[in-house]
Design an enzyme around this catalytic site. Structure first.
Site, PDB file in Angstrom:
ATOM      1  N   LYS A  19     -42.058  75.690 -23.376  1.00 62.30           N
ATOM      2  CA  LYS A  19     -41.494  76.616 -22.388  1.00 62.30           C
ATOM      3  C   LYS A  19     -41.635  78.060 -22.819  1.00 62.30           C
ATOM      4  CE  LYS A  19     -37.246  75.843 -21.519  1.00 62.30           C
ATOM      5  NZ  LYS A  19     -36.005  76.276 -20.847  1.00 62.30           N
ATOM      6  N   SER A  20     -41.225  78.358 -24.051  1.00 62.14           N
ATOM      7  CA  SER A  20     -41.231  79.737 -24.525  1.00 62.14           C
ATOM      8  C   SER A  20     -42.626  80.347 -24.451  1.00 62.14           C
ATOM      9  CB  SER A  20     -40.715  79.807 -25.962  1.00 62.14           C
ATOM     10  OG  SER A  20     -39.369  79.412 -26.044  1.00 62.14           O
ATOM     11  N   ARG A  24     -44.300  83.343 -21.649  1.00 65.15           N
ATOM     12  CA  ARG A  24     -44.961  84.542 -22.153  1.00 65.15           C
ATOM     13  C   ARG A  24     -46.422  84.600 -21.725  1.00 65.15           C
ATOM     14  NH1 ARG A  24     -40.625  83.303 -24.920  1.00 65.15           N
ATOM     15  NH2 ARG A  24     -39.493  84.873 -26.141  1.00 65.15           N
ATOM     16  N   ARG A 119     -24.284  84.355 -17.459  1.00 63.29           N
ATOM     17  CA  ARG A 119     -24.778  84.636 -18.804  1.00 63.29           C
ATOM     18  C   ARG A 119     -24.855  86.141 -19.052  1.00 63.29           C
ATOM     19  NH1 ARG A 119     -29.787  80.613 -19.765  1.00 63.29           N
ATOM     20  NH2 ARG A 119     -29.560  81.402 -21.895  1.00 63.29           N
ATOM     21  N   ASP A 317     -31.692  75.858 -30.020  1.00 59.98           N
ATOM     22  CA  ASP A 317     -31.941  74.917 -28.924  1.00 59.98           C
ATOM     23  C   ASP A 317     -31.801  73.466 -29.360  1.00 59.98           C
ATOM     24  OD1 ASP A 317     -32.353  76.812 -26.973  1.00 59.98           O
ATOM     25  OD2 ASP A 317     -34.529  76.879 -27.249  1.00 59.98           O
ATOM     26  N   LYS A 344     -24.893  79.754 -23.513  1.00 57.13           N
ATOM     27  CA  LYS A 344     -26.134  79.188 -23.011  1.00 57.13           C
ATOM     28  C   LYS A 344     -25.915  78.726 -21.566  1.00 57.13           C
ATOM     29  CE  LYS A 344     -29.013  79.616 -26.450  1.00 57.13           C
ATOM     30  NZ  LYS A 344     -30.313  80.292 -26.271  1.00 57.13           N
ATOM     31  N   ARG A 348     -22.210  75.062 -24.803  1.00 56.45           N
ATOM     32  CA  ARG A 348     -22.758  73.853 -25.405  1.00 56.45           C
ATOM     33  C   ARG A 348     -21.869  73.283 -26.505  1.00 56.45           C
ATOM     34  NH1 ARG A 348     -29.256  75.371 -25.292  1.00 56.45           N
ATOM     35  NH2 ARG A 348     -29.555  74.771 -23.112  1.00 56.45           N
ATOM     36  N   ARG A 389     -30.377  70.427 -21.863  1.00 59.80           N
ATOM     37  CA  ARG A 389     -30.355  69.954 -23.255  1.00 59.80           C
ATOM     38  C   ARG A 389     -29.161  69.030 -23.518  1.00 59.80           C
ATOM     39  NH1 ARG A 389     -34.728  72.200 -25.275  1.00 59.80           N
ATOM     40  NH2 ARG A 389     -35.249  74.331 -24.657  1.00 59.80           N
TER      41      ARG A 389
END
Length: 432
Positions: A19-20, A24, A119, A317, A344, A348, A389
């Site tokens: 994903k990261s 980008r 957030r 994560d 998050k 979490r 997650r």
């Protein structure tokens, strides 16, 4: 989703793109001149949000199966969107695009779902305001109205917390500044942005300091289109690694997993806890290392492990799934210095503790983490709290339970990062 206890996990799998890196790659390709092709682009809803937002600011995006083609418009060539840019559940989309849009000569609005609107965004609003952009928001939460400025004022900014998203936001803004923009990070964080900017032709300067690292770009830099192959997501692999490690008869291979040193903390942590993890076919594509991972079930003895300090920034994560692993370790597991988990997609820490208690685990909650003791998990009704997650971590917990089925409320939230997660699990889990 109903989960029943499993005996082992065996086979060979490929996982979605990271994903990261996908976020980008798409954003940098949009800021480049020319057409870029991104292979194994993440299938997640988060990354789909990034593509949708880019289309709204005038970028041509064509999806070809697992690949994406992007016709760049240049770093200042975006157009004013007719409607708010909906980032969905993706904090990465919002924070990175805030840096891009701050350096444009128009007004735009960034918004998202209910979770994203809770957030904190002050962490990007404050430094971008110092660079000359203007923001309108309520309590530094989305929706964010961004009044861009081009060029922005170049600044040197010390990160108040270790965050790759804030670092990336500032470097992206720096590409549309009137000089050198520098970010000083006190603790090393994911360096996908630095690696990929270089792949797209940007000169990124890094200097080691006594109190961290200084990373800078200049406003004269230009991005040139480049093709990208996205490795499989190590954060997604973590769920399968923990499951295989916890089930003694397991034998699992995962192909083409990203092995970036700033993301390798999960592998090193598992090895330190007694995991037999081997890597092969190690190579580098578009400045990103990747490898195949082979893990065998069962683990050695561990001595009262406590995870805390600098490593947390590169494990954040994976902490929910490590909590599940703690129930299987002879001496349990304690996590501290992880207050970032509170802000998050959900809180979490609270979500992990509540669900573990429902499953009969020995768990203690702290302001900045938790302690989990070795436990015989029992099937129970648990809640994802809308967090992908948490849903995946407790799918693993259900497979590790000693008895009873586990029902995951809100299991569809896995689509945020890993559509098809349950199907991949089904292909390799052995029940009898």
């Amino acid at each position: 989703m109903l989960i029943r206890p499993a005996r082992a996990i065996k086979g060979e799998i490929s996982l979605p793109g990271d994903k990261s890196i996908s976020h980008r790659a798409a954003i940098f390709a949009a800021m480049a001149t020319g057409e870029s092709r991104i292979e194994n682009f993440a299938t997640s809803a988060d990354c789909a949000s990034t593509l949708k937002c880019l289309r709204q600011v005038g970028v041509e995006v064509r999806q070809e199966g697992p690949a994406v083609r992007i016709q760049g418009v240049g770093k200042s060539g975006f157009v004013e969107p007719a409607e708010p840019l909906d980032c969905g559940n993706s904090g990465t989309t919002m924070r990175l695009l805030a840096g891009v849009l701050a350096g444009q000569s128009f007004e735009s609005v960034l918004t998202g779902d209910d979770s994203l609107q809770k957030r904190p965004m002050g962490r990007v609003i404050d430094p971008l305001t110092a660079m000359g952009a203007s923001f309108e928001s309520e309590n530094n939460r989305a929706p964010l109205r961004v009044l861009g400025r081009n060029p922005l004022r170049a600044i040197e900014y010390q990160l108040p917390v270790a965050s790759a998203q804030i670092k990336s936001c500032m470097l992206l803004a720096g590409l549309n500044s009137d000089g050198e923009t520098a970010v000083i990070e006190p603790v090393p964080t994911r360096d996908h942005t630095e690696r990929m900017l270089r792949w797209f032709g940007v000169d990124v300067l890094e200097t080691n300091l006594a109190g961290g690292k200084r990373i800078s770009v200049t406003g004269t830099a230009q991005l040139t289109a480049a093709d990208v192959v996205v490795p499989s997501d190590i954060s997604s692999a973590a769920f399968f690694l923990v499951l295989a490690l916890s089930l003694a008869n397991s034998d699992l291979r995962i192909r083409n997993v990203g092995s970036n040193p700033t993301r390798a903390a999960i592998v090193e942590t598992l090895r330190n806890l007694g995991a037999d993890i081997r890597t092969s076919n190690e190579r580098e594509l578009n400045n990103e290392p990747m490898a195949d991972i082979h893990i065998l079930g069962g683990m050695g003895q561990n001595s009262n492990p406590v995870i805390k300090g600098k490593v947390i920034a590169n494990l954040v994560d994976e902490l929910p799934i490590l909590a599940i692993l703690g129930t299987q370790l002879q001496n349990g597991l304690e996590v501290r210095d992880a207050a970032e988990l509170r802000v998050k997609e959900t809180d979490r820490i609270a979500a992990v503790v509540e669900n573990l208690r429902r499953m009969n685990a020995d768990v203690e909650e702290f302001d900045d983490g938790f302690r989990v003791g070795k436990s015989d998990l029992k099937g129970a009704r648990v809640d994802s709290f809308g967090d992908h997650r948490i849903a995946m971590a407790f799918a693993v917990a259900g497979l590790l339970a000693t008895e009873g089925e586990t029902e995951i409320v809100g299991a569809e939230s896995v689509d945020v990062s890993f559509p098809g997660f349950f199907e991949v699990l089904h292909d390799v889990v052995v029940y009898e």
